[in-house]
Write an enzyme that holds these catalytic residues in place. Structure first.
Site, short mmCIF file in Angstrom:
data_model
loop_
_atom_site.label_atom_id
_atom_site.label_comp_id
_atom_site.label_asym_id
_atom_site.label_seq_id
_atom_site.Cartn_x
_atom_site.Cartn_y
_atom_site.Cartn_z
N HIS A 152 -26.46 -3.66 21.44
CA HIS A 152 -25.41 -3.19 22.32
C HIS A 152 -26.36 -2.81 23.56
CE1 HIS A 152 -22.97 -0.04 24.33
NE2 HIS A 152 -22.03 -0.44 23.45
N ASP A 229 -30.59 2.52 16.33
CA ASP A 229 -29.10 2.93 17.00
C ASP A 229 -28.18 2.99 15.99
OD1 ASP A 229 -26.63 2.60 18.19
OD2 ASP A 229 -27.24 1.05 19.50
N GLN A 232 -22.78 3.18 15.18
CA GLN A 232 -21.61 2.72 14.50
C GLN A 232 -21.84 3.33 12.91
OE1 GLN A 232 -18.85 0.95 15.31
NE2 GLN A 232 -19.67 1.03 17.45
N LYS A 255 -17.61 8.64 17.72
CA LYS A 255 -17.54 7.59 16.88
C LYS A 255 -17.34 8.07 15.57
CE LYS A 255 -19.84 4.26 19.71
NZ LYS A 255 -18.97 3.45 20.49
N CYS A 399 -19.86 -5.02 25.14
CA CYS A 399 -21.34 -4.52 25.68
C CYS A 399 -22.44 -5.32 24.86
CB CYS A 399 -21.50 -3.04 25.36
SG CYS A 399 -20.26 -2.17 26.46
N1 PMP Z 1 -24.95 1.33 20.44
C1 PMP Z 1 -23.65 0.73 19.74
C2 PMP Z 1 -24.10 0.00 18.62
C3 PMP Z 1 -22.42 1.19 20.02
O1 PMP Z 1 -21.43 0.77 19.36
C4 PMP Z 1 -22.13 2.25 21.17
C5 PMP Z 1 -20.92 2.28 21.54
N2 PMP Z 1 -20.05 1.21 21.62
C6 PMP Z 1 -23.28 2.52 21.90
C7 PMP Z 1 -24.76 2.12 21.35
C8 PMP Z 1 -23.12 3.57 23.06
O2 PMP Z 1 -22.68 4.75 22.70
P1 PMP Z 1 -22.28 5.73 23.76
O3 PMP Z 1 -21.42 5.16 24.83
O4 PMP Z 1 -21.49 6.93 22.74
O5 PMP Z 1 -23.48 6.34 24.27
#
Ligand code: PMP
Length: 594
Positions: A152, A229, A232, A255, A399
């Site tokens: 991401h 990270d 998910q 999430k 993203c």
């Molecule tokens: N990493 C991953 C794998 C994600 O799915 C997301 C959210 N789509 C993020 C990072 C970023 O999370 P946040 O916007 O809650 O900071």
């Protein structure tokens, strides 16, 4: 319709609630009303007895259960005070609840100590914190950071920023045939210059568990720091940071049924102790002076500058208690059944006897995140059409632009399910998708009526009147959608040479380009194009309003009212990925410059 067979697979702890999907679902008011009915979202009529909100965008954020929502009310009603700072009882109560939540998180991910649990705004801030604090401290020119290609942007951009500042170099690991991090490639990249390794437990697009146990072990062999990270992963299975033995693990509360704007950064105490603060102010200080060096608080407060999201932290405690009350294996089992059901239904989806779904990587995902493209259909067109049936799914690059580039696609559709979703919702989604694909095919075949061609009438100031007359005769979203698509067919496509970085409009999930010309009489003429059919249709509508007018006429035109009168106002909403608003702003911006 298959029945819910998967409920009693596991022996469960007697204190745990048995997971019954239909009861679990009742906890989420946005998905289900108190009386069991589902809320209408877009005011669009149902197909049969199917629900009106089908929320399949849980990878972006999950809906919240009553206990989380109620927690906000209770906190602000009965316990609101700042934490750690006051000697009064209210502050003591807020502080106790706040620190209790930290302890809950510690237990939830099996960290060694509360000192290792840092509150952040979310995964993104957690990773930025590591990059800016640790990265700035340990990285020097020529050092290497290894990133998975499927990351991401939240786990790419902070490292790019720090690499630029320190002279470190980013190396990317490609994926194996099934979409997981390729450990052979990883092994080849790993060397004594590798200082940091960043990898998602699961990509938010691919939904498959990366071999992070092996990756962490290998990282240790060269003394590299591991940053996982977990955005998910936490929503779908238990996490044990001690057993993983990673150095950092970042995730977001929203999430996993918790509030937005809150996250957790787990870090090993030995590393956190030696890292400089990330932000200054508030709770992170021990002593501040202009005469002697400012000193910092102990962990975890050293990294928590300013008043934290107190209500959010306390509500997150509720979310963890809520989810921990169920046997994780039962929930995972149910989610697996949903995933298989949805995956197979998509796999078997046929239009004119042809299979239409192409999964972005082969094989069933490990969590209910399914990404695919549809032959000849732009993902944005499909997501917009599904929205009109009350189905929320995600389209675009998610993203993860480098991953899209690697897969050679501009974007894809993503279904991401949660334990409150049902097999009936999947049936409804497949029925709607099938209907949309048939309609799209029909529209592609439809002959354009030359008399209605707006381009030919564009010189006529009444172009908007023609469109308004067409839409006035139409009832229902289905027909309006069809009309937009038909209009899209009338748009003169821009020559490929004009589709470039200069003409590209930022702010669109799909690609859109705009060219502006002004003649000697100060009259503007715009040409535009997009890769999504729905945007091309909307462009015809927008250009009819703005083309062949002076700057003053363009500024004076009430575009909002025009879209409202066509029943399309939602397309001007800033929350839409459609980018029509961006195009309107671009046009008005250009005319203001003159
Ligand atoms: N990493 C991953 C794998 C994600 O799915 C997301 C959210 N789509 C993020 C990072 C970023 O999370 P946040 O916007 O809650 O900071």
């Amino acid at each position: 319709m298959i029945k819910l067979l998967c409920l009693c697979f596991y022996n469960i702890n007697s204190q745990m609630k048995s997971f019954k999907p239909e009861i679990f679902r009742q906890q989420f008011p946005l998905v289900v009303n108190n009386d069991g009915t589902t809320l209408p979202v877009n005011g669009i009529s149902q197909i049969g007895s199917s629900p009106l909100l089908v929320y399949f965008d849980n990878g972006a954020t999950t809906q919240k259960p009553h206990c989380v929502i109620d927690s906000y009310h209770t906190f602000y009603q009965a316990d609101n005070a700042n934490v750690h700072r006051a000697s009064h009882a209210l502050s003591a109560r807020a502080t106790t609840a706040f620190e209790h939540a930290r302890n809950t998180v510690k237990t939830f991910i099996n960290a060694k100590s509360n000192k290792e649990i840092i509150w952040t705004k979310g995964t993104t801030e957690g990773i930025n914190l590591i990059a800016m604090s640790l990265g700035r401290k340990i990285l020097k020119s020529g050092d290497e950071i290894i990133l998975a290609l499927s990351e991401h942007h939240a786990n790419i951009v902070p490292w790019q920023l720090i690499a630029e500042q320190t002279g470190a170099v980013i190396k990317t690991v490609t994926l194996d045939a099934m979409g997981r991090v390729d450990m052979l490639v990883f092994q080849q990249l790993l060397n004594c210059k590798t200082k940091v390794i960043c990898c998602a437990h699961l990509s938010n697009v691919i939904g498959k568990i990366n071999p992070i146990n092996e990756l962490i072990k290998k990282a240790k062999s060269v003394g590299a720091i591991t940053v996982i990270d977990g955005a998910q992963a936490v929503a779908h299975f238990p996490i044990d940071v001690q057993s993983l033995d990673c150095d950092f693990y970042a995730f977001s509360a929203h999430k996993m049924y918790g509030p937005t704007g809150l996250g957790v950064l787990y870090g090993k105490q030995s590393l956190l102790d030696n890292m400089p603060p990330y932000q200054g102010g508030g709770e992170m200080i021990k002593q501040v002076s202009f005469n002697t060096p400012t000193t910092f608080n102990s962990l975890p407060f050293k990294f928590e500058a300013g008043t934290p999201n107190i209500a959010g932290v306390i509500a997150f405690n509720k979310a963890i208690e809520f989810i921990s009350a169920y046997d994780a294996k039962q929930i995972h089992g149910y989610e697996k059944q949903l995933t298989i059901y949805c995956y197979q239904a998509l796999q078997n989806l046929k239009v004119s006897s042809k299979k239409v779904v192409e999964f972005i990587v082969p094989g069933l995902p490990d969590i209910p995140v399914i990404c695919f493209t549809l032959n000849d259909h732009h993902n944005h067109d499909i997501a917009t059409a599904l929205d009109s049936y009350g189905i929320a799914i995600r389209s675009g690059h998610h993203c993860a632009m480098p991953l899209m580039e690697y897969l050679n696609i501009s974007g894809c559709l993503r279904i991401s399910l949660a334990a409150y979703n049902t097999f009936e919702e999947i049936d409804y989604f497949i029925a709607c998708l099938t209907k949309i694909l048939w309609q799209e095919n029909e529209i592609s075949l439809a002959c354009t009526n030359k008399n209605e061609n707006i381009d030919q009438n564009v010189k006529n100031v009444q172009a908007t009147t023609i469109i308004m007359t067409q839409f006035a005769a139409i009832k229902g979203w289905d027909s309006r959608h069809r009309q937009i698509m038909l209009l899209g067919k009338q748009l003169n496509r821009l020559d490929k040479n004009y589709r470039n970085a200069q003409t590209l409009i930022s702010g669109c999930e799909s690609l859109a380009w705009l060219i502006a010309q002004k003649n000697n009489h100060n009259v503007f003429h715009f040409q535009a194009d997009s890769d999504a059919k729905i945007i091309r249709g909307l462009l015809v509508i927008v250009l009819a309003a703005f083309n062949d007018k002076t700057a003053a006429q363009i500024q004076a035109f009430d575009i909002e009212n025009y879209f409202k009168s066509l029943g399309l106002i939602q397309h001007l909403s800033p929350s839409r990925g459609s980018g029509i608003l961006a195009i309107v702003e671009k046009i008005t911006g250009i005319t203001q410059e003159y």
